[in-house]
Design a protein around this motif. Structure first.
Motif, PDB file in Angstrom:
ATOM      1  N   ARG A 186       0.866  -1.185   0.000  1.00  0.00           N
ATOM      2  CA  ARG A 186       0.000   0.000   0.000  1.00  0.00           C
ATOM      3  C   ARG A 186       0.897   1.228   0.000  1.00  0.00           C
ATOM      4  N   SER A 187       0.461   2.261  -0.698  1.00  0.00           N
ATOM      5  CA  SER A 187       1.246   3.482  -0.720  1.00  0.00           C
ATOM      6  C   SER A 187       0.313   4.686  -0.801  1.00  0.00           C
ATOM      7  N   PHE A 188       0.912   5.844  -0.914  1.00  0.00           N
ATOM      8  CA  PHE A 188       0.200   7.120  -0.964  1.00  0.00           C
ATOM      9  C   PHE A 188       0.652   7.843  -2.220  1.00  0.00           C
ATOM     10  N   SER A 189      -0.282   8.386  -2.962  1.00  0.00           N
ATOM     11  CA  SER A 189       0.073   9.030  -4.231  1.00  0.00           C
ATOM     12  C   SER A 189       1.036  10.194  -4.033  1.00  0.00           C
ATOM     13  N   GLY A 190       1.047  10.788  -2.840  1.00  0.00           N
ATOM     14  CA  GLY A 190       1.936  11.912  -2.563  1.00  0.00           C
ATOM     15  C   GLY A 190       3.314  11.503  -2.083  1.00  0.00           C
ATOM     16  N   ASP A 191       3.620  10.198  -2.098  1.00  0.00           N
ATOM     17  CA  ASP A 191       4.918   9.700  -1.625  1.00  0.00           C
ATOM     18  C   ASP A 191       5.603   8.927  -2.747  1.00  0.00           C
ATOM     19  N   LYS A 192       6.171   9.645  -3.700  1.00  0.00           N
ATOM     20  CA  LYS A 192       6.792   8.993  -4.861  1.00  0.00           C
ATOM     21  C   LYS A 192       8.035   8.193  -4.469  1.00  0.00           C
ATOM     22  N   HIS A 193       8.709   8.581  -3.404  1.00  0.00           N
ATOM     23  CA  HIS A 193       9.911   7.865  -2.992  1.00  0.00           C
ATOM     24  C   HIS A 193       9.575   6.460  -2.497  1.00  0.00           C
ATOM     25  N   GLN A 194       8.371   6.261  -2.016  1.00  0.00           N
ATOM     26  CA  GLN A 194       7.932   4.924  -1.625  1.00  0.00           C
ATOM     27  C   GLN A 194       7.235   4.211  -2.776  1.00  0.00           C
ATOM     28  N   LEU A 195       6.401   4.946  -3.523  1.00  0.00           N
ATOM     29  CA  LEU A 195       5.569   4.332  -4.553  1.00  0.00           C
ATOM     30  C   LEU A 195       6.377   3.798  -5.727  1.00  0.00           C
ATOM     31  N   ILE A 196       7.355   4.536  -6.206  1.00  0.00           N
ATOM     32  CA  ILE A 196       8.116   4.106  -7.384  1.00  0.00           C
ATOM     33  C   ILE A 196       8.858   2.794  -7.147  1.00  0.00           C
ATOM     34  N   PRO A 197       9.587   2.618  -6.036  1.00  0.00           N
ATOM     35  CA  PRO A 197      10.214   1.300  -5.800  1.00  0.00           C
ATOM     36  C   PRO A 197       9.199   0.176  -5.695  1.00  0.00           C
ATOM     37  N   PHE A 208       0.838 -12.501  -9.237  1.00  0.00           N
ATOM     38  CA  PHE A 208      -0.052 -11.372  -8.967  1.00  0.00           C
ATOM     39  C   PHE A 208       0.562 -10.425  -7.947  1.00  0.00           C
ATOM     40  N   ALA A 209       0.753  -9.174  -8.339  1.00  0.00           N
ATOM     41  CA  ALA A 209       1.289  -8.142  -7.450  1.00  0.00           C
ATOM     42  C   ALA A 209       0.247  -7.039  -7.291  1.00  0.00           C
ATOM     43  N   PHE A 210      -0.129  -6.764  -6.054  1.00  0.00           N
ATOM     44  CA  PHE A 210      -1.210  -5.818  -5.769  1.00  0.00           C
ATOM     45  C   PHE A 210      -0.680  -4.604  -5.012  1.00  0.00           C
ATOM     46  N   ILE A 211      -1.034  -3.404  -5.505  1.00  0.00           N
ATOM     47  CA  ILE A 211      -0.681  -2.167  -4.818  1.00  0.00           C
ATOM     48  C   ILE A 211      -1.946  -1.314  -4.651  1.00  0.00           C
ATOM     49  N   ASP A 212      -2.315  -1.073  -3.421  1.00  0.00           N
ATOM     50  CA  ASP A 212      -3.437  -0.188  -3.097  1.00  0.00           C
ATOM     51  C   ASP A 212      -2.846   1.190  -2.813  1.00  0.00           C
ATOM     52  N   VAL A 213      -3.172   2.181  -3.647  1.00  0.00           N
ATOM     53  CA  VAL A 213      -2.594   3.515  -3.501  1.00  0.00           C
ATOM     54  C   VAL A 213      -3.683   4.496  -3.050  1.00  0.00           C
ATOM     55  N   VAL A 214      -3.531   5.042  -1.851  1.00  0.00           N
ATOM     56  CA  VAL A 214      -4.458   6.063  -1.384  1.00  0.00           C
ATOM     57  C   VAL A 214      -4.220   7.309  -2.225  1.00  0.00           C
ATOM     58  N   SER A 215      -5.266   7.737  -2.939  1.00  0.00           N
ATOM     59  CA  SER A 215      -5.123   8.791  -3.939  1.00  0.00           C
ATOM     60  C   SER A 215      -6.249   9.810  -3.767  1.00  0.00           C
ATOM     61  N   PRO A 216      -6.033  10.879  -3.007  1.00  0.00           N
ATOM     62  CA  PRO A 216      -7.106  11.809  -2.663  1.00  0.00           C
ATOM     63  C   PRO A 216      -7.825  12.416  -3.859  1.00  0.00           C
ATOM     64  N   CYS A 217      -9.151  12.501  -3.739  1.00  0.00           N
ATOM     65  CA  CYS A 217      -9.981  13.193  -4.727  1.00  0.00           C
ATOM     66  C   CYS A 217     -10.117  14.634  -4.272  1.00  0.00           C
ATOM     67  N   VAL A 218      -9.463  15.555  -4.969  1.00  0.00           N
ATOM     68  CA  VAL A 218      -9.436  16.945  -4.535  1.00  0.00           C
ATOM     69  C   VAL A 218     -10.793  17.634  -4.665  1.00  0.00           C
ATOM     70  N   THR A 219     -11.688  17.072  -5.470  1.00  0.00           N
ATOM     71  CA  THR A 219     -12.987  17.706  -5.691  1.00  0.00           C
ATOM     72  C   THR A 219     -14.023  17.272  -4.666  1.00  0.00           C
ATOM     73  N   PHE A 220     -14.083  15.976  -4.354  1.00  0.00           N
ATOM     74  CA  PHE A 220     -15.169  15.479  -3.513  1.00  0.00           C
ATOM     75  C   PHE A 220     -14.741  14.885  -2.173  1.00  0.00           C
ATOM     76  N   ASN A 221     -13.456  14.565  -2.004  1.00  0.00           N
ATOM     77  CA  ASN A 221     -13.089  13.807  -0.806  1.00  0.00           C
ATOM     78  C   ASN A 221     -11.744  14.251  -0.254  1.00  0.00           C
TER      79      ASN A 221
END
Length: 350
Positions: A186-197, A208-221
């Motif tokens: 799992r990662s955060f869209s605002g943390d490229k240093h973790q997400l890219i590796p 099967f490789a699964f990555i759940d990325v918390v990715s904020p919706c700036v308009t609604f959430n």
């Protein structure tokens, strides 16, 4: 205005080991809302493929329906692509993978596309251990239909509409673990240093490789009361450790602060290196990973980083013993050997 990316690039733009510049891995300009976390994930995919020296035409990017499923337009413009029906990305990817196992399959989905209408499809592609990278861009809402809560919206969290969710959320990492995924992160869209590796490691993972990325919706959430907003996520992250990815035969060196580290060797010789924190656990234990997710969740934090890793399981092709050669390269005689072969096969089953 235009959504066509200009062709001009600096004449001295650096290239990777196969002579490709970053331009070769880009797509069209994004039409998502300014500040959308999904665009950061697209940028991470572009950088990962560039750094790994992948040929874009040997990649297939497949998605369903939703804001997340629009993003393949914005990366790897020279790759194969298919935008499928809502929630049906896994079955389309499975069919393509069975026909040509030589491509790298990157499936992009959203929390609604995976955790609701596509839940049944998700469950079966995980348990079959299809050799693919499955990325969920998780914003906890339906951005295309005005921000209704999705199945991953945490109980008690409130989106822009201001009404807290009254239902328990679905944790996709826990579900992937339970169903038998070989790599879960799992990662955060605002943390490229973790997400890219993590994306690089997922690409190199066999199965099967699964990555759940918390990715904020700036308009609604993206309110302070939303657990999928930038403010809340940044204040409540808890990482499994500092992560780096070392390609096979690479001269890249790493320098970690004092402490221990763990090297996870991938099938091609690449390494995923983790700098342990004080609460480290056995990454190869599904039970330990489930317990760690739940313990962090009880503290109202989000566990990010590599959560589980296991390379021992065979992927779908190994399980059902498919042919090595892509189906579109097989001859008519091989595909249809005649009625005699069928009669012999039927006789052997009597």
């Amino acid at each position: 205005m235009t959504f066509i990316r200009p062709n001009f690039r600096h004449p001295e733009l650096s290239t990777n080991a196969i002579g490709q510049s970053i331009k070769s891995y880009e797509g069209a300009l994004s039409t998502l809302c300014a500040g959308c976390g999904h665009d950061s994930i697209s940028a991470a995919i572009i950088k990962s493929c560039f750094d790994l020296n992948l040929q874009p035409h040997k990649i297939a990017k497949i998605s369903g329906i939703g804001c997340s499923s629009k993003t393949p337009t914005y990366f790897l413009g020279k790759a194969h692509g298919f935008n499928s029906v809502h929630g049906r990305m896994p079955s389309v990817t499975t069919g393509a993978n069975m026909a040509n196992r030589d491509l790298l399959y990157i499936g992009v989905s959203g929390d609604g596309d995976t955790a609701s209408i596509g839940m049944g499809q998700f469950a079966h592609v995980v348990r079959r251990n299809l050799n693919m990278v499955y990325i969920v861009m998780n914003n906890g809402c339906y951005g295309l239909t005005k921000g209704q809560d999705s199945a991953t919206a945490d109980k008690g969290s409130a989106s822009k509409k201001g009404v807290p969710s009254v239902f328990d959320s679905i944790d996709l990492c826990q579900l992937a673990l339970q169903l038998g995924a070989g790599m879960v992160a799992r990662s955060f869209s605002g943390d490229k240093h973790q997400l890219i590796p993590l994306i690089k490691a997922a690409i190199r993972h066999p199965g099967f490789a699964f990555i759940d990325v918390v990715s904020p919706c700036v308009t609604f959430n993206n309110t302070p009361a939303s657990t999928k907003g930038y403010e809340w996520v940044r204040d409540h992250l808890e990482a499994t450790g500092t992560i780096d990815f070392i390609p096979a035969k690479s001269e890249i060196t790493i320098d970690y602060p004092p402490g221990t580290s763990r090297q996870v060797e991938l099938h091609d010789g690449s390494e995923l290196v983790l700098q342990k924190n004080a609460e480290d656990y056995d990454l190869s234990s599904r039970k330990a990973a489930m317990n760690r997710i739940e313990a962090v969740r009880e503290q109202q934090h989000i566990l990010t980083g590599l959560i589980y890793h296991n390379e021992s399981a065979a992927d779908t092709h190994g399980l059902i013993n498919t042919v090595r050669q892509p189906l579109n390269e097989l001859s008519q005689q091989t595909l249809c050997p005649g009625s005699g072969v069928l009669d012999s096969l039927n006789e052997s089953l009597r």
